[in-house]
Design a protein around this motif. Structure first.
Motif, PDB file in Angstrom:
ATOM      1  N   GLU A  35      57.052 -33.940 -23.009  1.00 25.93           N
ATOM      2  CA  GLU A  35      58.140 -34.489 -22.189  1.00 25.93           C
ATOM      3  C   GLU A  35      59.113 -33.377 -21.798  1.00 25.93           C
ATOM      4  O   GLU A  35      59.671 -33.382 -20.706  1.00 25.93           O
ATOM      5  N   VAL A  36      59.319 -32.441 -22.727  1.00 24.36           N
ATOM      6  CA  VAL A  36      60.172 -31.273 -22.471  1.00 24.36           C
ATOM      7  C   VAL A  36      59.435 -30.043 -23.006  1.00 24.36           C
ATOM      8  O   VAL A  36      58.890 -30.082 -24.112  1.00 24.36           O
ATOM      9  N   LEU A  50      49.504 -26.065 -17.034  1.00 19.38           N
ATOM     10  CA  LEU A  50      48.954 -27.203 -17.766  1.00 19.38           C
ATOM     11  C   LEU A  50      50.026 -28.227 -18.145  1.00 19.38           C
ATOM     12  O   LEU A  50      49.705 -29.330 -18.574  1.00 19.38           O
ATOM     13  N   VAL A  51      51.294 -27.849 -17.995  1.00 18.24           N
ATOM     14  CA  VAL A  51      52.405 -28.749 -18.334  1.00 18.24           C
ATOM     15  C   VAL A  51      52.458 -29.886 -17.310  1.00 18.24           C
ATOM     16  O   VAL A  51      52.334 -29.649 -16.103  1.00 18.24           O
ATOM     17  N   PRO A  52      52.626 -31.131 -17.751  1.00 16.73           N
ATOM     18  CA  PRO A  52      52.686 -32.256 -16.799  1.00 16.73           C
ATOM     19  C   PRO A  52      53.787 -32.074 -15.759  1.00 16.73           C
ATOM     20  O   PRO A  52      54.846 -31.496 -16.052  1.00 16.73           O
ATOM     21  N   GLU A  53      53.543 -32.568 -14.567  1.00 19.40           N
ATOM     22  CA  GLU A  53      54.502 -32.403 -13.465  1.00 19.40           C
ATOM     23  C   GLU A  53      55.872 -32.979 -13.790  1.00 19.40           C
ATOM     24  O   GLU A  53      56.898 -32.424 -13.424  1.00 19.40           O
ATOM     25  N   ILE A  58      62.259 -25.663 -19.602  1.00 23.67           N
ATOM     26  CA  ILE A  58      63.454 -24.873 -19.894  1.00 23.67           C
ATOM     27  C   ILE A  58      63.007 -23.478 -20.305  1.00 23.67           C
ATOM     28  O   ILE A  58      62.345 -23.288 -21.327  1.00 23.67           O
ATOM     29  N   ASP A  59      63.357 -22.498 -19.494  1.00 25.02           N
ATOM     30  CA  ASP A  59      62.970 -21.102 -19.751  1.00 25.02           C
ATOM     31  C   ASP A  59      64.038 -20.439 -20.624  1.00 25.02           C
ATOM     32  O   ASP A  59      65.181 -20.290 -20.206  1.00 25.02           O
ATOM     33  N   ARG A  84      67.818 -36.518 -29.056  1.00 31.98           N
ATOM     34  CA  ARG A  84      67.856 -37.502 -27.960  1.00 31.98           C
ATOM     35  C   ARG A  84      66.575 -38.329 -27.892  1.00 31.98           C
ATOM     36  O   ARG A  84      66.440 -39.194 -27.034  1.00 31.98           O
ATOM     37  N   GLY A  85      65.609 -37.999 -28.756  1.00 31.48           N
ATOM     38  CA  GLY A  85      64.374 -38.778 -28.798  1.00 31.48           C
ATOM     39  C   GLY A  85      63.227 -38.172 -28.022  1.00 31.48           C
ATOM     40  O   GLY A  85      62.190 -38.820 -27.846  1.00 31.48           O
ATOM     41  N   SER A  86      63.360 -36.932 -27.552  1.00 30.62           N
ATOM     42  CA  SER A  86      62.315 -36.314 -26.742  1.00 30.62           C
ATOM     43  C   SER A  86      61.174 -35.754 -27.591  1.00 30.62           C
ATOM     44  O   SER A  86      61.373 -35.327 -28.727  1.00 30.62           O
ATOM     45  N   LYS A  87      59.984 -35.773 -26.996  1.00 33.02           N
ATOM     46  CA  LYS A  87      58.842 -35.056 -27.573  1.00 33.02           C
ATOM     47  C   LYS A  87      58.904 -33.647 -26.997  1.00 33.02           C
ATOM     48  O   LYS A  87      58.608 -33.430 -25.825  1.00 33.02           O
ATOM     49  N   VAL A  88      59.317 -32.688 -27.823  1.00 29.79           N
ATOM     50  CA  VAL A  88      59.610 -31.332 -27.354  1.00 29.79           C
ATOM     51  C   VAL A  88      58.485 -30.381 -27.738  1.00 29.79           C
ATOM     52  O   VAL A  88      58.094 -30.297 -28.905  1.00 29.79           O
ATOM     53  N   VAL A  89      57.978 -29.672 -26.749  1.00 30.16           N
ATOM     54  CA  VAL A  89      57.019 -28.597 -27.006  1.00 30.16           C
ATOM     55  C   VAL A  89      57.764 -27.275 -26.897  1.00 30.16           C
ATOM     56  O   VAL A  89      58.303 -26.947 -25.841  1.00 30.16           O
ATOM     57  N   ARG A  90      57.821 -26.557 -28.009  1.00 31.82           N
ATOM     58  CA  ARG A  90      58.411 -25.208 -28.019  1.00 31.82           C
ATOM     59  C   ARG A  90      57.239 -24.249 -27.892  1.00 31.82           C
ATOM     60  O   ARG A  90      56.480 -24.027 -28.845  1.00 31.82           O
TER      61      ARG A  90
END
Length: 261
Positions: A35-36, A50-53, A58-59, A84-90
């Motif tokens: 999601e992020v 490959l990241v969803p549209e 965030i760079d 905030r409840g996001s599924k974050v990919v670092r």
């Protein structure tokens, strides 16, 4: 509903050295569900594709001597997004725990009570070893390998255990060392490593734009000085460099020219 149930989750994912085919199956699956995405500068455009549209990107990338997004801010950002409840990919180049400050981010997430998962990635030395044909260890040439950083904080001396590194039977994989290549070479030679020890500098390893530069330890600094400071460079020092695929092809071509001369 408790705060734990409304929290998101942070996935610290190693994106590898750049070739998307070197992503793990788990990494690819999580990237496609993100999601992020909070990503570093060295994550290749092919992997970012490959990241969803609809995902927020965030760079937070850093360049040599240019850190517009300090590490403390990155740590706080991850906590805030997950809260905030996001599924974050670092998303990090290489492996999160190999000179990637992944452990610092994990410590911050733990303190804040944020759930996280670390997904390992192929580190640059491994990817480049396969791409170039230079093994990290080889019977009779290298009984061990050392991963070291050639980078230090501004105003600080590059303080490595030079005597321990100057082992002719050890392969040295030096990350982020382009700017200190001359100093690294001089210190290793001063500690006893032969000046004619083979060395290789690989730019954009495993990518279509990859460059391989072969030299010896005493000329490492001048070769490094001619490389683009904006592109990732891995230095490999040791006898195993003589096994490089590209070097073997080049030498064979040279012998063929001599034979037909």
């Amino acid at each position: 509903m408790s705060a734990l149930h409304v929290q998101g989750h942070v996935y610290l994912i190693g994106a590898g050295p750049g070739d998307p085919d070197l992503l793990t199956v788990r990494a690819l699956r999580l990237i496609e569900q993100a999601e992020v995405v909070v990503h570093d500068r060295l994550v290749s455009p092919e992997i970012m594709a490959l990241v969803p549209e609809g995902a927020q990107r965030i760079d937070v990338g850093k360049a040599p001597d240019h850190h517009p997004f300090p590490q403390a801010n990155i740590n706080a950002l991850l906590v805030s997004l997950a809260s905030r409840g996001s599924k974050v990919v670092r998303l990090k180049g290489g492996d999160p725990y190999m000179f990637g400050r992944g452990s610092e981010e994990v410590a911050e997430l733990r303190t804040a009570g944020i759930s996280y998962t670390v997904v390992p990635g192929i580190t640059s030395a491994q990817g480049i070893a396969s791409a170039t044909g230079v093994p990290l260890t080889h019977r009779g040439l290298a009984t061990g390998v050392r991963f070291v950083t050639g980078h230090c904080r501004a105003g600080h001396e590059l303080d490595l255990a030079w005597a321990g590194l100057a082992d002719p039977e050890t392969t040295l994989a030096v990350y982020m060392g382009r700017g200190h290549a001359a100093e690294i070479a001089a210190r290793l030679i001063g500690a006893g490593l032969p000046a004619d020890m083979p060395a290789m500098l690989v730019v954009d390893g495993t990518r279509a734009s990859e460059e391989q530069h072969f030299t010896t330890l005493d000329h490492l600094g001048e070769v490094a000085a001619g490389l683009d400071a904006k592109r990732p460079v891995l230095m490999m020092i040791g006898q195993v460099v003589t096994l490089a695929d590209a070097l073997a092809v080049r030498e064979a071509a040279a012998l063929e020219r001599v034979g037909h001369g």
